[in-house]
Enzyme design. Structure first.
Site, PDB file in Angstrom:
ATOM      1  N   GLU A 112     -18.688  66.168  -7.770  1.00 34.21           N
ATOM      2  CA  GLU A 112     -19.209  64.817  -8.016  1.00 34.21           C
ATOM      3  C   GLU A 112     -18.266  64.083  -8.953  1.00 34.21           C
ATOM      4  OE1 GLU A 112     -23.998  64.948  -7.168  1.00 34.21           O
ATOM      5  OE2 GLU A 112     -23.345  65.183  -9.219  1.00 34.21           O
ATOM      6  N   HIS A 228     -26.316  53.454 -11.387  1.00 36.73           N
ATOM      7  CA  HIS A 228     -25.742  54.284 -10.320  1.00 36.73           C
ATOM      8  C   HIS A 228     -25.146  53.354  -9.263  1.00 36.73           C
ATOM      9  CE1 HIS A 228     -25.353  57.225  -7.139  1.00 36.73           C
ATOM     10  NE2 HIS A 228     -25.694  58.184  -7.987  1.00 36.73           N
ATOM     11  N   ARG A 274     -19.111  56.664 -12.983  1.00 37.93           N
ATOM     12  CA  ARG A 274     -20.094  55.774 -12.354  1.00 37.93           C
ATOM     13  C   ARG A 274     -19.994  54.328 -12.818  1.00 37.93           C
ATOM     14  NH1 ARG A 274     -25.320  59.771 -12.093  1.00 37.93           N
ATOM     15  NH2 ARG A 274     -24.396  61.028 -10.456  1.00 37.93           N
ATOM     16  N   HIS A 331     -30.168  53.705 -13.473  1.00 38.55           N
ATOM     17  CA  HIS A 331     -30.345  55.113 -13.102  1.00 38.55           C
ATOM     18  C   HIS A 331     -30.743  55.985 -14.287  1.00 38.55           C
ATOM     19  CE1 HIS A 331     -29.775  58.620 -10.620  1.00 38.55           C
ATOM     20  NE2 HIS A 331     -28.780  59.091 -11.361  1.00 38.55           N
ATOM     21  N   ARG A 366     -23.433  59.227 -18.823  1.00 35.51           N
ATOM     22  CA  ARG A 366     -23.731  60.621 -18.469  1.00 35.51           C
ATOM     23  C   ARG A 366     -22.853  61.102 -17.315  1.00 35.51           C
ATOM     24  NH1 ARG A 366     -26.867  62.820 -14.604  1.00 35.51           N
ATOM     25  NH2 ARG A 366     -28.075  60.943 -14.169  1.00 35.51           N
TER      26      ARG A 366
HETATM   27  C1  SIN Z   1     -26.730  61.653  -7.644  1.00 35.29           C
HETATM   28  O1  SIN Z   1     -27.030  62.557  -6.862  1.00 35.29           O
HETATM   29  O2  SIN Z   1     -25.857  60.845  -7.398  1.00 35.29           O
HETATM   30  C2  SIN Z   1     -27.491  61.523  -8.904  1.00 35.29           C
HETATM   31  C3  SIN Z   1     -27.448  62.750  -9.678  1.00 35.29           C
HETATM   32  C4  SIN Z   1     -27.270  62.485 -11.128  1.00 35.29           C
HETATM   33  O3  SIN Z   1     -27.471  61.368 -11.567  1.00 35.29           O
HETATM   34  O4  SIN Z   1     -26.882  63.395 -11.846  1.00 35.29           O
END
Ligand code: SIN
Length: 525
Positions: A112, A228, A274, A331, A366
């Protein structure tokens, strides 16, 4: 009159991890304003980050976390979290929680944004939250009392007003109840419901922050809010999260097929932190251009992302088109109730864990998939602390129950607050807009007195106003851009602000120097 050793408000991952780790001999109540399974944790698509892969190490996880959070964290807390990640995963797995595996039977580790290694564990593809929460539900000891559909609207203090001794709640019929406890724990999530675009459960709108503030607790760094980048956007509304794991699996942000939004914007491209991706999407959409997530290159999309596929189907977006319309939305709150290393707030007897708390883990932004881990770690840590305290059967109590006549209150409606917060205190902020919303919020009452005479709906709005004020105050004061706090009029990070927390309480607003938050490991930006 009901009396407990520990009263846990909320039913997300931190709340349940705490409940399942408390001594079985203690008397525990879990109280939630909706159903037990209506939490952000239950909806979580993204997984749990842990440095468990052969090539990974907690120090790498620690460094990625600090970098994503713009080096605004309590570094000791981050190191502890990173070091405990693998243990927590193994312990859940040992207790029967099944994580997704690759073809060789090892944990399947996803990628991620802003992670330097594949370290995201999932359960059931993008249904991680549901699987973990169902696992924790099954572990709740039978003696724990559970009250659903009661809205906690006040923390009861002792007569000297220096210790939290209980809560007042309102049930669906408007009847007021009192519960007393030695330790009161807030674990009620963040502030997503304050904004018109959000990935959160709509009812999560800052209750915990407002409750703690009203009881005299210190609230910190409320300006740091993560938006997000990719919420499904249909008919002018956001309709749920499209997990970052989708970009981790290769999806690209485009304005038209083959026109890539993040090209040349950041070395990590679509997987940049993000706030950077959200800002790019926001700016492009503000100039009238729609943004899509191109998923056409992901084979077996429905199998890999059943939750995202369901959200698309429910909202009439055909996966076959390969293009999912997206917009950023609120988010995660990085700031929150100020707590020490075990979750104690500045009010005696009152604790906070999970997103409601500012534990120093997330800093200004975060790192993806750190929140479930944080909830698990701090839930367990607080349980260990509380289990060592003396359990007493002595309780202070007051005696009043019943339905009261409702008074009028001068407050806005929820939609107005959400729209104003989104447009004036959302993804990109300016002094002008913040001053405007500050003025608008000033006209509304936040009643310092007991709230029993108001309806649940009125109190919820009052809490939203209270929380919106805290966010706007912080955002106005912090004249820099850092992580989730982006000021168009102060576009860079500032060394002066790097050293300062913004702390708010009933005593006012204060800039407090960050101290004792450095870890001995050398980290270079
Ligand atoms: C996501 O799956 O994009 C959100 C997960 C997160 O905010 O850690």
């Amino acid at each position: 009159m009901e009396k407990y050793n520990h009263i846990i408000i909320g039913s997300g991952i931190a709340a349940l991890q705490l409940a399942t780790h408390l001594n079985k001999s203690s008397k525990v109540l879990i109280i939630t304003k909706s159903k037990l399974n209506e939490s952000n944790s239950y909806r979580a698509q993204g997984g749990i980050a842990a440095a468990i892969g052969d090539l990974d190490h907690p120090t790498f996880h620690y460094k990625d976390t600090l970098k994503a959070g713009c080096f605004f964290q309590n570094e000791n807390a981050v190191m502890e979290l990173a070091q405990n990640g693998p243990r927590i995963i193994k312990s859940l797995n040992g207790n029967g929680l099944l994580f997704d595996e690759d073809d060789s039977g090892d944990f399947s580790l996803g990628m991620e944004g802003a992670h330097s290694q594949n370290r995201i564990l999932h359960c059931g593809g993008d249904a991680t939250g549901k699987h973990i929460m169902n696992h924790l539900f099954s572990e709740i000891p039978p003696q724990i009392a559970i009250v659903e559909n009661e809205f906690v609207f006040e923390l009861i203090l002792n007569s000297d007003r220096n210790k939290c001794i209980g809560i007042k709640s309102m049930d669906e019929n408007g009847e007021v109840h009192h519960y007393f406890g030695q330790n009161i724990i807030l674990a009620v999530g963040g502030v997503g419901g304050l904004f018109s675009y959000t990935s959160n459960e709509k009812s999560i709108a800052g209750d915990g922050i407002a409750l703690a503030y009203r009881a005299g607790a210190e609230i910190v760094d409320m300006e740091f809010i993560q938006f997000h980048p990719t919420l499904l956007f249909v008919d002018g509304e956001t309709r749920g999260l499209i997990s970052e794991a989708v970009r981790g699996a290769g999806a690209r942000l485009v304005t038209a097929p083959g026109v890539y939004l993040m090209d040349g914007k950041h070395t990590l491209g679509d997987l940049a932190p993000r706030h950077i991706v959200a800002k790019e999407i926001f700016n492009r959409r503000a100039s009238g251009v729609d943004v899509f997530l191109d998923i056409s290159m992901i084979p077996d999309f429905e199998k890999k992302f059943p939750t995202v596929s369901k959200i698309c189907l429910e909202n009439g977006v055909a996966l076959e088109s390969g293009l999912l319309p997206v917009a950023p939305g609120c988010h995660f709150l990085m700031g929150g109730i100020s707590v020490n290393e075990v979750g104690e707030t500045s009010v005696n007897g009152l604790y906070a864990i999970g997103e409601t708390a500012s534990t120093g883990i997330h800093g200004a932004n975060r790192l993806a998939s750190n929140s479930l881990l944080e909830g698990l770690y701090f839930g367990e840590k607080l349980a260990t602390y509380l289990n060592k305290l003396n359990v007493s059967n002595e309780f202070i109590s007051i005696n009043e129950e019943g339905v009261l006549n409702r008074d009028q209150l001068f407050i806005p409606n929820k939609k107005e607050i959400k729209e104003k917060m989104m447009s004036h205190a959302g993804i990109i902020r300016t002094n002008l807009e913040l001053v405007e919303i500050e003025g608008w919020l000033t006209q509304f009452s936040v009643q310092d007195n007991a709230l029993d005479k108001y309806s649940k709906e009125q109190i919820q709005v009052l809490f939203m106003v209270q929380c919106a004020k805290l966010i706007v105050n912080g955002a106005l004061l912090r004249e820099e851009s850092r992580g989730g706090h982006i000021r168009a009029d102060f576009p860079s990070e500032s060394q002066c602000w790097q050293e300062v927390h913004i702390v708010q309480s009933k005593n006012g607003i204060e800039m407090r120097r960050r101290t004792n938050e450095r870890h001995q490991v050398e980290v270079h930006a």
